[in-house]
Design an enzyme around this catalytic site. Structure first.
Site, PDB file in Angstrom:
ATOM      1  CG  HIS A 189      42.275  23.853  40.990  1.00 52.69           C
ATOM      2  ND1 HIS A 189      43.471  24.341  40.523  1.00 52.69           N
ATOM      3  CD2 HIS A 189      41.523  24.923  41.287  1.00 52.69           C
ATOM      4  CE1 HIS A 189      43.455  25.645  40.579  1.00 52.69           C
ATOM      5  NE2 HIS A 189      42.286  26.039  41.042  1.00 52.69           N
ATOM      6  NE  ARG A 294      48.369  24.913  38.664  1.00 53.36           N
ATOM      7  CZ  ARG A 294      48.264  24.456  37.426  1.00 53.36           C
ATOM      8  NH1 ARG A 294      48.814  23.322  37.075  1.00 53.36           N
ATOM      9  NH2 ARG A 294      47.578  25.129  36.520  1.00 53.36           N
ATOM     10  NE  ARG A 331      51.055  29.320  40.707  1.00 53.50           N
ATOM     11  CZ  ARG A 331      49.944  28.856  40.144  1.00 53.50           C
ATOM     12  NH1 ARG A 331      49.520  29.366  39.003  1.00 53.50           N
ATOM     13  NH2 ARG A 331      49.260  27.874  40.705  1.00 53.50           N
ATOM     14  CD  GLU A 432      47.155  33.920  37.602  1.00 56.20           C
ATOM     15  OE1 GLU A 432      46.747  32.842  37.169  1.00 56.20           O
ATOM     16  OE2 GLU A 432      47.762  34.018  38.681  1.00 56.20           O
ATOM     17  CG  ASN A 455      43.934  27.495  33.511  1.00 52.91           C
ATOM     18  OD1 ASN A 455      43.797  27.211  32.328  1.00 52.91           O
ATOM     19  ND2 ASN A 455      44.752  26.830  34.311  1.00 52.91           N
ATOM     20  CG  ASP A 456      43.052  32.199  37.666  1.00 49.62           C
ATOM     21  OD1 ASP A 456      41.873  31.927  37.951  1.00 49.62           O
ATOM     22  OD2 ASP A 456      44.017  31.742  38.300  1.00 49.62           O
ATOM     23  NE  ARG A 466      40.744  27.826  37.316  1.00 50.68           N
ATOM     24  CZ  ARG A 466      42.059  27.941  37.441  1.00 50.68           C
ATOM     25  NH1 ARG A 466      42.627  29.116  37.602  1.00 50.68           N
ATOM     26  NH2 ARG A 466      42.826  26.869  37.397  1.00 50.68           N
ATOM     27  CB  CYS A 503      52.026  28.032  32.550  1.00 52.02           C
ATOM     28  SG  CYS A 503      51.491  29.330  33.655  1.00 52.02           S
TER      29      CYS A 503
HETATM   30  C1  PEP Z   1      46.199  29.822  35.225  1.00 49.38           C
HETATM   31  O1  PEP Z   1      45.422  30.522  35.877  1.00 49.38           O
HETATM   32  O2  PEP Z   1      46.155  29.705  33.987  1.00 49.38           O
HETATM   33  C2  PEP Z   1      47.245  29.046  35.911  1.00 49.38           C
HETATM   34  C3  PEP Z   1      48.160  28.377  35.247  1.00 49.38           C
HETATM   35  O3  PEP Z   1      47.188  29.007  37.260  1.00 49.38           O
HETATM   36  P1  PEP Z   1      46.215  28.022  38.096  1.00 49.38           P
HETATM   37  O4  PEP Z   1      45.507  27.145  37.129  1.00 49.38           O
HETATM   38  O5  PEP Z   1      47.085  27.289  39.040  1.00 49.38           O
HETATM   39  O6  PEP Z   1      45.318  29.016  38.776  1.00 49.38           O
HETATM   40 MG    MG Z   2      45.889  30.968  37.958  1.00 48.43          MG
END
Ligand code: PEP
Ligand code: MG
Length: 583
Positions: A189, A294, A331, A432, A455-456, A466, A503
């Site tokens: 993050h 977000r 979201r 995800e 990402n997830d 991550r 995204c």
């Molecule tokens: C992701 O997981 O790719 C995503 C966009 O959500 P976040 O990074 O907020 O978990």
């Molecule tokens: Mg995510």
């Protein structure tokens, strides 16, 4: 001079002085053989001051209609008269002849340990109250004040172990020259926040022995941090800062040009944003709207839950920062795991394995009141402008059916109250979790669109946290498994005539963009700062060429090979762009 290699997150190079942010509890030095009468008086005065501070805070919350949160603070005030806490502390000072702060620490540790051993949410909340009040008392007794990112009021480099999503609400982006953290990875993050606000950042550096008086070079492109550089290095960096600024100016001057490939395919470029500050930068960076809002950041701004009305106002502020035609895809609250919601003591604090626990939609379905207030705020906004909503961390079909029913119920509720809303609001899910990608055909037929959260998806497919810098080489979205899953999701979308957007951080990576476009993605949503270059890349390539590249990558055995193929391709095709993809 000391050179440290961390993980680059982009954003160029800067030079500056550090702002050391270590918000841990104040250290209590155990003091014995004290004047007990004096210590008891200090404790009584500190307790009176803490009581005034909390009363003040509770009044402010009630003025904002947050009565439940005010009640929580009242419970903390009650501890200041409590037999087990207040009187016990005085007794410990007397019996053990120790300082007031040592006694507070000792008594609170004992109570917290006892309460936490009881499997009951009431006692866990009481333990949190005791911890809160003891930290407040220790700050008062030691005459220290908690460090806050809000204290950053001159441009400095933020040096921290890691930043929590809740920290970012206090950060003034104009004052953070760069961010440098000991923990984290390119998709953690801190990295996402930094990219969103266009702040150079290096994460996952390991121990950072930085002192307030040091000078730092932080290179977000290479991931190098230099503490107290040699004067010759400073000259080189100054030259790079100038050329960086020229390149940035050039790209920004072209953001209004259409994002169409050389073979005339339009690619939509949307922004990932967390709040109103970033939304106001949308036009400057050339985003065509918001592809991922977000909403959790709206919940992190204070330590209490926002009411429906407060959420509605915050959403309206963001909507007002955009032109009415721009996309606004929002979201639902995505907390749990690496994003604990302190205001609700989200269950991740007590789960054995929070990343596989009650996160995203699982958390929402377990907290229907919270989901209800958020949906009401969103649906009220949908009467004012077109929005799309989507749900995070979906893993099974049952969750999709449950949230769909829930949204229908809230629409009916608003109808009965004569409150306007868009009854056909588009509803989607994030893909995800590998199960959602594998079962895409069944999930996508229940919704209007999906957005890939790379990402997830990377974290869960490769079973690599991550946020763990030691696993960054595994948690790599160029792994073939991720490309195969993305290909499968796109095929699921095509078969069902539904949009598939992306995204995660991958969508703004100059090396990943041609692969994604080649696989069939037509909507990319990314951190704001990455948009100008991403647009230029799309204008430079043809979808046909991207398609060939993607299919070569799909045949490769590992991330190393895919990166080799892609880097060679980019060098050939982006020859005119001065990109930061060089190693
Ligand atoms: C992701 O997981 O790719 C995503 C966009 O959500 P976040 O990074 O907020 O978990
Ligand atoms: Mg995510």
């Amino acid at each position: 001079m000391k050179e440290i290699k961390g993980i680059s997150t982009g954003g160029g190079v800067v030079v500056g002085q550090p702002f050391i942010y270590r918000p841990e509890k104040p250290v209590v030095f155990y003091k014995e053989n004290v004047d007990t009468q004096k210590e008891i008086e200090r404790f009584i005065l500190a307790a009176a001051q803490a009581d005034r501070e909390i009363l003040n805070l509770a009044t402010k919350l009630r003025d904002k209609g947050k009565n439940a949160e005010g009640d929580i603070l009242d419970a903390q005030r009650a501890l200041l008269e409590d037999e087990e806490f207040y009187h016990k502390t005085i007794q410990v000072i007397k019996q053990e002849v120790i300082s007031a702060e040592s006694a507070v620490q000792k008594v609170s540790d004992q109570i917290v340990e006892e309460f936490e051993a009881i499997e009951d949410s009431y006692f866990r909340q009481r333990a949190a109250d005791v911890q809160d009040i003891s930290v407040r008392l220790i700050y008062i007794l030691t005459g220290t004040t908690p460090v806050s990112l809000a204290d950053l009021n001159t441009p400095l480099i933020v040096v921290a172990h890691d930043l929590m999503p809740s920290d970012t609400a206090a950060l003034d982006p104009e004052m953070a020259l760069a961010i440098c953290t000991e923990a984290g990875t390119a998709t953690s993050h801190t990295a996402i926040l930094a990219r969103g606000l266009s702040i150079p950042a290096v994460v996952g550096c390991g121990p950072l022995p930085v002192k307030t008086k040091n000078t730092l070079i932080v290179d977000g492109s290479t991931g190098i941090v230099i503490i107290n550089p040699k004067p010759s290095m400073l000259n080189d960096v100054k030259k790079r800062i100038t050329s960086q600024a020229d390149e940035r100016k050039y790209l920004l001057s072209r953001v209004t040009l259409p994002t169409v490939s050389t073979d005339k395919v339009k690619i939509d470029m949307l922004a990932n944003v967390g709040g109103v500050i970033e939304s106001k930068l949308i036009t400057k960076y050339g985003a065509e709207g918001i592809g991922l809002l977000r909403t959790e950041t709206l919940f992190f701004e204070e330590n209490t839950l926002p009411t429906e009305e407060e959420q509605y106002k915050m959403l309206l502020d963001i909507a007002n920062a955009l032109s009415s035609k721009m996309a606004m895809t929002i979201r639902m609250l995505d907390v749990g795991g690496d994003k604990p919601l302190e205001a609700l003591q989200s269950s991740s604090t007590t789960e054995q394995n929070p990343f596989l626990g009650q996160r995203g939609i699982r958390f929402l379905l377990a907290h229907p009141e919270l989901m209800r207030s958020q949906l009401r705020a969103l649906l009220r906004l949908s009467a004012k402008r077109k929005i799309k909503i989507f749900f995070p961390m979906v893993s099974i079909l049952d969750e999709v059916q449950k949230f769909q029913k829930f949204v229908d119920i809230i629409i009916d509720e608003l109808k009965r109250e004569n409150i306007e809303c868009d009854q056909n609001i588009e509803r989607g899910i994030m893909v995800e979790v590998p199960s959602a990608a594998l079962n895409i055909s069944n999930l996508i037929s229940e919704v209007d669109f999906v957005s890939i959260g790379s990402n997830d998806l990377t974290q869960y497919t490769l079973a690599a946290d991550r946020t763990n810098e030691n696993l960054a080489h595994i948690a790599n979205y160029f792994d073939p498994s991720i490309l195969w899953l993305i290909q499968r999701i796109i095929e699921g979308g095509e078969k069902n005539h539904k949009d598939v957007e992306i995204c995660g951080e991958m969508s703004g990576d100059p090396l990943a963009i041609p692969i994604l476009v080649g696989l069939g993605i037509r909507t990319l949503s990314m951190s704001l700062a990455r948009i100008p270059l991403a647009k230029e890349i799309v204008r430079t390539v043809s979808v046909k060429q991207c398609h060939t590249l993607a299919h070569n990558c799909l045949k490769a055995p590992n991330a190393t090979e895919i990166l080799k193929i892609t880097k060679a391709w980019c060098k050939k095709n982006y020859a005119t762009l001065n990109l930061a993809y060089e190693e």
